[in-house]
Design an enzyme around this catalytic site. Structure first.
Site, PDB file in Angstrom:
ATOM      1  N   GLU A 268      -5.829  -2.522  -0.607  1.00 24.15           N
ATOM      2  CA  GLU A 268      -4.697  -1.590  -0.614  1.00 24.15           C
ATOM      3  C   GLU A 268      -5.153  -0.139  -0.596  1.00 24.15           C
ATOM      4  O   GLU A 268      -4.500   0.717   0.018  1.00 24.15           O
ATOM      5  CB  GLU A 268      -3.810  -1.860  -1.832  1.00 24.15           C
ATOM      6  CG  GLU A 268      -3.277  -3.278  -1.926  1.00 24.15           C
ATOM      7  CD  GLU A 268      -2.602  -3.759  -0.654  1.00 24.15           C
ATOM      8  OE1 GLU A 268      -1.919  -2.955   0.008  1.00 24.15           O
ATOM      9  OE2 GLU A 268      -2.761  -4.945  -0.316  1.00 24.15           O
TER      10      GLU A 268
ATOM     11  N   GLU B 284       0.783  -1.233   0.000  1.00 26.49           N
ATOM     12  CA  GLU B 284       0.000   0.000   0.000  1.00 26.49           C
ATOM     13  C   GLU B 284       0.813   1.279   0.000  1.00 26.49           C
ATOM     14  O   GLU B 284       0.374   2.301   0.541  1.00 26.49           O
ATOM     15  CB  GLU B 284      -0.915   0.009   1.226  1.00 26.49           C
ATOM     16  CG  GLU B 284      -0.207   0.079   2.585  1.00 26.49           C
ATOM     17  CD  GLU B 284       0.081  -1.269   3.202  1.00 26.49           C
ATOM     18  OE1 GLU B 284       0.334  -1.316   4.424  1.00 26.49           O
ATOM     19  OE2 GLU B 284       0.066  -2.279   2.478  1.00 26.49           O
TER      20      GLU B 284
ATOM     21  N   GLU C 255      -3.897  -3.865   8.980  1.00 23.05           N
ATOM     22  CA  GLU C 255      -4.308  -5.006   8.167  1.00 23.05           C
ATOM     23  C   GLU C 255      -5.698  -5.529   8.521  1.00 23.05           C
ATOM     24  O   GLU C 255      -6.447  -5.961   7.642  1.00 23.05           O
ATOM     25  CB  GLU C 255      -3.272  -6.120   8.278  1.00 23.05           C
ATOM     26  CG  GLU C 255      -1.884  -5.735   7.779  1.00 23.05           C
ATOM     27  CD  GLU C 255      -1.859  -5.342   6.309  1.00 23.05           C
ATOM     28  OE1 GLU C 255      -2.856  -5.556   5.596  1.00 23.05           O
ATOM     29  OE2 GLU C 255      -0.826  -4.802   5.877  1.00 23.05           O
TER      30      GLU C 255
END
Length: 867
Positions: A320, A286, A342
């Protein structure tokens, strides 16, 4: 950064890629007395020689006068380090600590408190380890690309390589005149020189961000362009694959607008680039404004792609892009709270994709993933969501199914309890309060508690700070009440916990189609309210992070009404609960098979996949004789072939759900059922698909090709290998490469193993090939023997993250003899960062031995009852 986010291996890698974490290494943290404010980086990569030169200025703020400054650096050679004090240049002595990946600059005179500037000249290598500033290759040329998460920015530039040390960046790249460069922000100048064969590209200053989010990529990338809410978006690839970028671009356009609206905070960067890299270890990364991907997670032929591939690309793009807010704009304070990045992205990715393509039934897939995560967390070896992580190896181990799956599932449960609108307001307030800064778990749950006026802090703390999961046992349903108790649940009946555990659990009941408000169950025993106990299901919408157990009469009513009284998500949850009870030896395996038969006509592909995947496990982990395997095969044919026949031949008008259901049933009949007609049809479809990809639905074609490979000969192996080596389509190329690991002929198994470590297969794929063979009941013995006998070749293919995956893959064995072999081998052949993967593999083998010993007699009894 998802680890192998691609859905083609549903559940295969989740258990393998996760390791149990204990900690004993020494801390490698930097001193907190020096704070970087701004980096000015000028990099000149040499793609031919695989080196680069760097010129760097770091503006730092000193809390008090210092004559030495320690920061991170690895694989870097220093030419000079200087600072200026009162107009006088001070040269530093450089002392390196390679083990800690740190370097100390020592000056003859102290630098004053306040602002100072370090000027550094250095060189580095473009390594082949898929981390730091590294080489990515195609058959035609080299590329220089980056992957810095979690601790590898230090390989590209000396830095304060910890997430809380946020700073701004000015990046300049001097590249070959025929190449371009991409970084986090937009290009502000592009000028010839300094040499005749170079040009210099300078990028705009970034916002404050952590080192691991910096990115720069050099090569002849080409892009497809679009925009959303005024933000330019590009999807980029190597020139031969740019045609496959359009689908991901359309996904990003939808997702960006969705997130701008949902978060109430506009995407903060001047542009968004998504770049597919030929060599990339993870699924995607990302980097702020410049997201990088495995080719298979970004590039597809949308006219001929499978439903699963389209879902995968949409979800990885959404994952992402969610990080641009969760992780990039607001970053966890330290890696122990990685779940704030996450877990959030895993929970969030499903929302825009479900809105973009409601016909994909994303909530059903979420329920299926929840089942797999609960199974992972119920093993002997698990960990808390927030866990200590100090060294690079320990930090790398945090990228697992607990951080992603459990944290995401917990957020889903809390959102369901609070209500979507209230939870969304809490998300907005949290982001706004910490914009461009760092945050902790307490910051998030305190905000949600304040907004909702509910005990969110107690709920989340109980799931974040404790390992494992609860099982809720319901008894004595009477009127509008039911008694409940909770304790920690293990899949293994021999597993025990030293201390009693309880959670604050939002329990949501469904009764006769009615759902009542969720009630928090906080003790070991409690009486809970229900609207009606004549038909009772204790996980409405299937969003709770717990297992459920019912009295026999209540369970019987649920099963009798499974197709009429429950939603698909709830049926998936019920199947998961019953399978868990079998694993824990609280129910005979025949009960699960009877429940699976009760959903044999279900219209949901995910319900069928959930039911049949556990049947496949019964076939491989419980059944032990040819007679038992054949009995299960006959049962699959008798129960599920009529459902496949009712679907009829594939049609262009088929819904995605129908396509996935057909492929699931077809796969079960060909693999577990060994149905001769299905196997023959699979071979025909596979060859037809190879000849013309548009002639067969890709969703069915991939399943058919796998069945054809399992039953294939050398000629078919040659066909697939040629496609894997020559196809420009990443989905087809990687899919056929995976198929080479499916062949069962011994000679072809050996060919596949030789090919995996030959150097012709990319490092990122080589270990996955070995993993697939380790997972196959017919191929694991040869694969394991080959790994031991060819360890030097295998070891050469292992990159940073892959070692633990390979070691974990040996958990597919099911005998004490193999357990001892595995432990002995990896005790003498150490694999970095794989100690806990080995402990998990050992436990998984023990669990299989126990499961077979307890449930195989029950399977025999059930088989006899079917005659």
């Amino acid at each position: 950064m998802p680890l192998f986010q691609a859905r083609y291996t549903k559940g295969l890698l989740l258990a393998v890629l996760t390791s149990f974490i204990t900690f004993h290494a020494h801390a490698q943290r930097l001193p907190q007395t020096v704070h970087p404010e701004h980096y000015q980086l000028t990099l000149t990569p040499n793609l031919k020689d695989a080196t680069f030169a760097g010129s760097e200025k770091i503006d730092v703020l000193l809390d008090h006068p210092l004559d030495s400054i320690t920061l991170n650096a690895a694989e870097i050679k220093f030419q000079s380090v200087t600072a200026k004090v009162d107009g006088k240049e001070l040269k530093a002595t450089v002392t390196e600590d390679a083990k800690k990946e740190q370097v100390t600059f020592t000056f003859d005179h102290a630098l004053p408190a306040g602002r100072n500037t370090l000027e550094i000249e250095y060189t580095g290598i473009l390594n082949g380890q898929l981390r730091g500033f590294y080489l990515s290759k195609t058959a035609k040329r080299n590329y220089a690309v980056t992957q810095f998460e979690p601790t590898d920015a230090r390989r590209a530039f000396p830095s304060f390589d910890e997430p809380a040390f946020k700073a701004t960046y000015d990046v300049t790249l001097m590249v070959d005149k025929n190449d371009t460069a991409i970084s986090n922000t937009n290009i502000v100048s592009d000028t010839p020189g300094p040499a005749a064969d170079k040009h210099t590209i300078r990028f705009a200053t970034t916002p404050k961000m952590s080192t691991y989010l910096v990115a720069f990529l050099v090569g002849d990338f080409q892009c497809t362009s679009g925009e959303s809410d005024g933000t330019p978006i590009r999807a980029c690839a190597t020139p031969d694959k740019v045609e496959y970028t359009k689908f991901a671009l359309s996904a990003a356009e939808f997702v960006l607008h969705y997130y701008n609206t949902y978060f109430g905070i506009k995407y903060p960067m001047p542009k968004l680039d998504m770049i597919a890299l030929p060599d990339f270890e993870a699924g995607a990364m990302e980097n702020f404004g410049a997201i990088t991907y495995r080719e298979t997670d970004l590039l597809i032929d949308d006219k001929n792609a499978s439903v699963g591939s389209k879902k995968n690309v949409g979800l990885v793009v959404a994952h992402e892009m969610a990080h641009q807010w969760f992780g990039d704009m607001v970053t966890m304070q330290w890696w122990d709270n990685l779940w704030l990045n996450e877990g959030f992205a895993t929970w969030m990715e499903n929302k825009p994709v479900a809105a973009w393509h409601p016909e994909w039934n994303i909530p059903q897939d979420v329920a299926g993933e929840l089942n797999r995560t609960l199974n992972l967390d119920a093993q002997h070896t698990t960990r808390t969501i927030r866990a200590k992580a100090e060294t690079p190896d320990e930090i790398n181990e945090m990228f697992d199914g607990i951080t992603y799956g459990k944290a995401g599932a917990m957020l889903l449960m809390v959102e369901n309890y609070e209500g979507e609108k209230t939870f969304r307001q809490g998300v907005h307030d949290y982001l706004k309060a910490h914009i461009y800064g760092n945050a902790t778990a307490e910051d998030f749950w305190s905000t949600q508690t304040k907004v909702s006026h509910k005990p969110i802090d107690k709920i989340m703390a109980s799931f974040v700070e404790q390992p494992g999961e609860p099982i809720l046992t319901f008894t004595n349903p009477t009127g509008s009440k039911v008694s409940a108790s909770q304790q920690r649940f293990f899949l293994s009946p021999s597993a025990k916990t030293e201390t009693a555990q309880t959670w604050h659990v939002p329990v949501c009941f469904k009764s006769n189609g009615q759902e009542n408000a969720c009630e928090v169950f906080s003790g070991s025993q409690q009486s809970l309210k229900t609207p009606d106990t004549s038909f009772l299901f204790a996980n409405a919408q299937g969003k709770g992070y717990y297992r459920s157990s019912y009295p026999a009469d209540v369970y019987a009513k649920i099963v009798a009404n499974v197709e009429t009284g429950l939603t698909p998500e709830e049926r998936i949850s019920l199947l998961g609960d019953e399978w868990a009870q079998v694993r824990a030896n609280k129910a005979p395996v025949g009960d699960y098979l009877n429940l699976a038969a009760a959903v044999k006509d279900d219209s949901s592909g995910t319900v069928a996949e959930t039911a049949l995947s556990n049947v496949a496990t019964i076939n491989s982990r419980i059944a032990a004789t040819p007679e038992e395997h054949e009995a299960l095969a006959a049962w699959v044919r008798n129960n599920f072939k009529p459902a496949l026949e009712r679907l009829g031949a594939p049609s262009p008008s088929d819904t995605p759900e129908k396509k996935e259901l057909r492929a699931t049933l077809f796969g079960a009949l060909g693999n577990i059922g060994k149905d001769p007609e299905v196997i023959a049809q699979a071979k025909e479809l596979a060859n037809q698909y190879i000849a013309d990809q548009s002639s067969v639905d890709a969703t069915l074609a991939q399943t058919a090709t796998a069945i054809a490979a399992i039953n294939g000969d050398a000629a078919f192996f040659d066909k697939l290998q040629k496609i894997a080596e020559t196809s420009p389509n990443p989905e087809v190329q990687e899919g056929d490469l995976r198929m080479l690991a499916e062949f069962k002929d011994t000679a072809l198994e050996k060919r596949s193993l030789d090919y995996a470590v030959s150097g012709k297969v990319k490092n990122q794929d080589s270990v996955i090939e070995l993993l697939i063979m380790l997972q196959g009941s017919d191929t694991r013995d040869l694969a394991w023997q080959y790994i031991q006998q060819n360890w030097d070749k295998v070891r050469a293919q292992i990159t940073t993250m892959m070692g633990g995956y390979l070691v974990g893959g040996t958990g597919s064995f099911c005998s004490a003899e193999k357990r001892d072999e595995v432990v002995d081998f990896f005790t003498t052949h150490k694999v970095p960062a794989a100690e806990h993967a080995l402990a998990r593999a050992k436990d998984q083998i023990n669990d299989c031995v126990e499961l077979r010993s307890l449930q195989e007699p029950n399977l025999k009894t059930w088989i006899a009852s079917q005659k």
